[in-house]
Design a protein around this motif. Structure first.
Motif, mmCIF file in Angstrom:
data_model
loop_
_atom_site.group_PDB
_atom_site.id
_atom_site.type_symbol
_atom_site.label_atom_id
_atom_site.label_comp_id
_atom_site.label_asym_id
_atom_site.label_seq_id
_atom_site.Cartn_x
_atom_site.Cartn_y
_atom_site.Cartn_z
ATOM 1 N N PHE A 1 44.720 19.330 34.591
ATOM 2 C CA PHE A 1 45.798 18.767 33.923
ATOM 3 C C PHE A 1 47.021 18.424 35.262
ATOM 4 O O PHE A 1 47.124 19.245 36.164
ATOM 5 N N VAL A 2 47.792 17.509 34.931
ATOM 6 C CA VAL A 2 49.025 17.260 35.705
ATOM 7 C C VAL A 2 50.078 16.958 35.022
ATOM 8 O O VAL A 2 50.013 16.219 33.723
ATOM 9 N N SER A 3 51.398 17.092 35.433
ATOM 10 C CA SER A 3 52.476 16.560 34.643
ATOM 11 C C SER A 3 53.454 16.161 35.943
ATOM 12 O O SER A 3 53.267 16.739 37.138
ATOM 13 N N ARG A 4 54.221 14.888 35.943
ATOM 14 C CA ARG A 4 55.051 14.461 37.113
ATOM 15 C C ARG A 4 56.458 14.133 36.584
ATOM 16 O O ARG A 4 56.588 13.750 35.427
ATOM 17 N N GLN A 5 57.166 14.396 37.198
ATOM 18 C CA GLN A 5 58.561 14.097 37.090
ATOM 19 C C GLN A 5 59.335 13.680 38.183
ATOM 20 O O GLN A 5 58.987 14.276 39.371
ATOM 21 N N PHE A 6 60.362 12.803 38.358
ATOM 22 C CA PHE A 6 61.097 12.387 39.277
ATOM 23 C C PHE A 6 62.633 12.178 38.944
ATOM 24 O O PHE A 6 62.788 11.731 37.911
ATOM 25 N N VAL A 7 63.553 12.174 39.938
ATOM 26 C CA VAL A 7 64.846 11.831 39.637
ATOM 27 C C VAL A 7 65.425 11.010 41.113
ATOM 28 O O VAL A 7 65.236 11.460 42.109
ATOM 29 N N ARG A 8 65.772 9.718 40.938
ATOM 30 C CA ARG A 8 66.219 8.921 42.109
ATOM 31 C C ARG A 8 67.759 8.511 41.939
ATOM 32 O O ARG A 8 67.922 8.093 40.623
ATOM 33 N N ARG A 9 68.466 8.761 42.741
ATOM 34 C CA ARG A 9 69.968 7.928 42.444
ATOM 35 C C ARG A 9 70.089 6.969 43.410
ATOM 36 O O ARG A 9 69.949 7.209 44.863
ATOM 37 N N TYR A 10 70.778 5.944 43.405
ATOM 38 C CA TYR A 10 71.014 4.736 44.154
ATOM 39 C C TYR A 10 72.535 4.527 43.926
ATOM 40 O O TYR A 10 73.033 4.416 43.088
ATOM 41 N N ALA A 11 73.305 4.468 45.096
ATOM 42 C CA ALA A 11 74.742 4.006 44.911
ATOM 43 C C ALA A 11 74.764 2.742 44.503
ATOM 44 O O ALA A 11 74.172 1.496 45.129
ATOM 45 N N LEU A 12 75.624 2.484 43.816
ATOM 46 C CA LEU A 12 75.708 1.018 43.013
ATOM 47 C C LEU A 12 76.790 0.482 43.979
ATOM 48 O O LEU A 12 78.006 0.849 44.356
ATOM 49 N N PRO A 13 76.680 -0.636 44.791
ATOM 50 C CA PRO A 13 77.480 -1.211 45.872
ATOM 51 C C PRO A 13 78.610 -1.832 45.219
ATOM 52 O O PRO A 13 78.818 -2.150 44.028
ATOM 53 N N GLU A 14 79.514 -1.794 45.970
ATOM 54 C CA GLU A 14 80.849 -2.453 45.616
ATOM 55 C C GLU A 14 80.674 -3.921 45.286
ATOM 56 O O GLU A 14 79.822 -4.914 45.694
ATOM 57 N N GLY A 15 81.347 -4.232 44.030
ATOM 58 C CA GLY A 15 81.262 -5.695 43.433
ATOM 59 C C GLY A 15 80.237 -5.569 42.464
ATOM 60 O O GLY A 15 80.085 -6.560 41.670
ATOM 61 N N CYS A 16 79.555 -4.626 42.090
ATOM 62 C CA CYS A 16 78.637 -4.418 41.011
ATOM 63 C C CYS A 16 79.120 -3.524 39.830
ATOM 64 O O CYS A 16 79.711 -2.413 40.112
ATOM 65 N N ARG A 17 79.270 -4.145 38.650
ATOM 66 C CA ARG A 17 79.566 -3.652 37.474
ATOM 67 C C ARG A 17 78.615 -2.904 36.828
ATOM 68 O O ARG A 17 77.391 -3.394 36.747
#
Length: 139
Positions: A79-95
């Motif tokens: 059996f296997v379960s997977r999870q992840f969390v990634r955060r990316y900085a929203l660049p200047e000029g992106c709403r």
């Protein structure tokens, strides 16, 4: 007599590079790329092990946050379960409201955000006087 030839460094660059190549192809490693162009910001992630309903995307505090989680599944080894969390900085000029996402049939998640050029210009800010009814009075 040594097992290793004297001209080969056991921990040389070639050994390290082969180790990195091996890790690059590990199945648990999610591949992703980030492309910041003038008119858009784009993130691509290969998420073969996740269905679209296993993935959530939100914007928070100037970041795009991508979470993936699936329940325990049976595979050929157990059996296997997977999870992840990634955060990316929203660049200047992106709403944050402009962020969109889609998953391709081959499991590639693409997240895009429209990018408005930031126009920097001088702004004249008027000075107001407090406590005086006469605007021509001296400070």
């Amino acid at each position: 007599m040594s097992l290793w030839p004297s001209n080969q460094n056991l921990f040389g660059d070639e050994v390290v590079l082969r180790s990195i190549d091996w890790l690059e192809n590990f199945p648990w490693r999610n591949e992703s790329s980030v492309n910041a162009e003038r008119d858009k910001f784009e993130i691509c992630m290969r998420l073969n092990d996740f269905k679209p309903e296993d993935i959530s995307i939100k914007t928070a505090d100037g970041y795009i946050v991508v979470k993936g989680q699936h329940e325990e599944k049976k595979d050929e080894y157990g059996f296997v379960s997977r999870q992840f969390v990634r955060r990316y900085a929203l660049p200047e000029g992106c709403r944050p409201e402009s962020v969109e996402s889609k998953v391709s049939p081959n499991g590639v998640l693409t997240i895009t955000a429209a990018r408005q050029p930031v126009i920097k210009r001088d702004i004249v800010i008027p000075v107001t006087h407090e406590g005086s009814s006469n605007p021509k009075s001296k400070l």
